[in-house]
Design an enzyme around this catalytic site. Structure first.
Site, mmCIF file in Angstrom:
data_model
loop_
_atom_site.group_PDB
_atom_site.id
_atom_site.type_symbol
_atom_site.label_atom_id
_atom_site.label_comp_id
_atom_site.label_asym_id
_atom_site.label_seq_id
_atom_site.Cartn_x
_atom_site.Cartn_y
_atom_site.Cartn_z
ATOM 1 N N LYS A 1 2.474 24.674 -2.017
ATOM 2 C CA LYS A 1 1.209 24.037 -1.615
ATOM 3 C C LYS A 1 1.312 22.537 -1.868
ATOM 4 C CE LYS A 1 -1.572 28.178 -2.403
ATOM 5 N NZ LYS A 1 -2.645 28.813 -3.196
ATOM 6 N N LYS B 1 5.379 38.732 0.151
ATOM 7 C CA LYS B 1 3.935 38.665 -0.060
ATOM 8 C C LYS B 1 3.233 39.758 0.749
ATOM 9 C CE LYS B 1 2.263 34.418 -0.412
ATOM 10 N NZ LYS B 1 2.063 34.252 -1.868
ATOM 11 N N ASP C 1 -0.844 38.832 -8.567
ATOM 12 C CA ASP C 1 -1.677 37.923 -7.779
ATOM 13 C C ASP C 1 -3.162 38.205 -7.971
ATOM 14 O OD1 ASP C 1 -2.053 35.842 -5.789
ATOM 15 O OD2 ASP C 1 -2.649 37.436 -4.419
ATOM 16 N N ARG D 1 0.812 -1.209 0.000
ATOM 17 C CA ARG D 1 0.000 0.000 0.000
ATOM 18 C C ARG D 1 0.849 1.265 0.000
ATOM 19 N NH1 ARG D 1 -3.884 0.297 -2.325
ATOM 20 N NH2 ARG D 1 -2.731 1.966 -3.319
ATOM 21 N N GLU E 1 5.054 40.121 -4.550
ATOM 22 C CA GLU E 1 3.670 39.866 -4.941
ATOM 23 C C GLU E 1 2.883 41.180 -4.900
ATOM 24 O OE1 GLU E 1 1.015 36.507 -3.211
ATOM 25 O OE2 GLU E 1 0.536 38.319 -2.075
#
Length: 284
Positions: free
Chosen positions: A137, A169, A220, A102, A199
């Site tokens: 992410k 950011k 963005d 698995r 950003e």
């Protein structure tokens, strides 16, 4: 080696952690039906069309349970495979083949799914100057596998982690007080070889980033009209990157606007698995 990365140094701990999650004490089913060691072999079969990725990780999973296990295949990562293809054979202690199945398949299916999804996305951008980037992410503790799969699928890796590059950011800008201050502080702190990316969400912020001489400007969540104006403003003063709400359906229209890069978290977090099965387990 995977992409120049030493397997034992860099990924064994992750695979062992996955095995410990699946085998907390013992494999009660396998130990019940196979109390003694017995050599066997099992076939790996592809059940969907796609791009195979993670073959070495698949094999390494079994070898961490028993170094004598062996996986033979004519394929390599990045090869195109078809539903029904015989991918290879795993030979080893039947108990190990059953207990490691698995986890080994989970890695192979996940990595192949990301490579396939990335390849499909890159194909949409073919003929344009726009390169497809991944993001951070990623699944916790699986980044090394997922970013590798992106490269196998033809995508380009953005920074690997927070130590790998400067990306200012909105919250960094809020903490510093302005884009100009944030860029100045980053340039003072980071090594001179580091590029500085900022950003921006508006054309006003873009102008400030240009005046601060940012190396890369991330546009963005801009609509197409605003993004087109932004790219014209940037010209050759910096490189441009589009981010936010990037779907396969939008890739072509984004590329036509002329951005240098488009970053997509979806190529890692939204990619479906590519299905494989281990079949025909039998004594050797």
């Amino acid at each position: 080696m995977i992409n120049g990365v030493n397997l034992k140094v860099n990924i064994d701990d992750y695979i062992l952690s996955a095995l410990k999650e699946d085998i907390t004490s013992d494999d009660v089913t396998t130990n019940a039906v196979m109390p003694e060691a017995k050599l066997g072999h099992v076939d790996l079969i592809c059940k969907q069309d796609g791009i195979v990725c993670g073959l070495e990780v698949f094999e390494r999973t079994f070898k961490l349970l028993d170094e004598n296990c062996k996986f033979t295949t004519k394929y390599k990562d990045g090869d195109v495979i078809k539903n029904g293809d015989y991918i290879g054979e795993v030979i080893g202690d039947i108990r190990v083949l059953l207990s490691g199945e698995r986890v080994a398949l989970n890695y192979l299916q996940r990595m192949s799914g990301i490579a396939t999804y990335t390849s499909e996305s890159v194909a949409i951008l073919k003929g344009s100057k726009t390169k497809l980037l991944d993001t951070r992410k990623t699944t916790p503790n699986n980044r090394i596998f997922e970013k590798y799969a992106v490269k196998i699928g033809g995508g380009t890796n953005h920074r690997y982690n927070l130590s790998d590059g400067v990306l200012i950011k909105d919250n960094h800008i809020g903490a510093a007080g302005s884009i100009a201050k944030a860029v100045a502080m980053a340039r003072d702190y980071a090594p001179f070889v580091r590029k500085i990316e900022v950003e921006v969400e508006t054309l006003e912020q873009l102008q400030e980033a240009l005046e601060a001489k940012a190396d890369i400007i991330m546009l963005d969540n801009m609509d197409n009209a605003t993004m087109k104006e932004a790219v014209a403003m940037i010209g050759d003063k910096a490189q441009s990157e589009c981010s936010g709400n990037v779907t396969k359906e939008r890739l072509m229209e984004i590329a036509e606007i002329g951005v240098d890069f488009v970053s997509s978290g979806a190529i890692t977090y939204a990619a479906p698995i590519l299905d494989f099965s281990m079949k025909n387990l039998r004594p050797y």
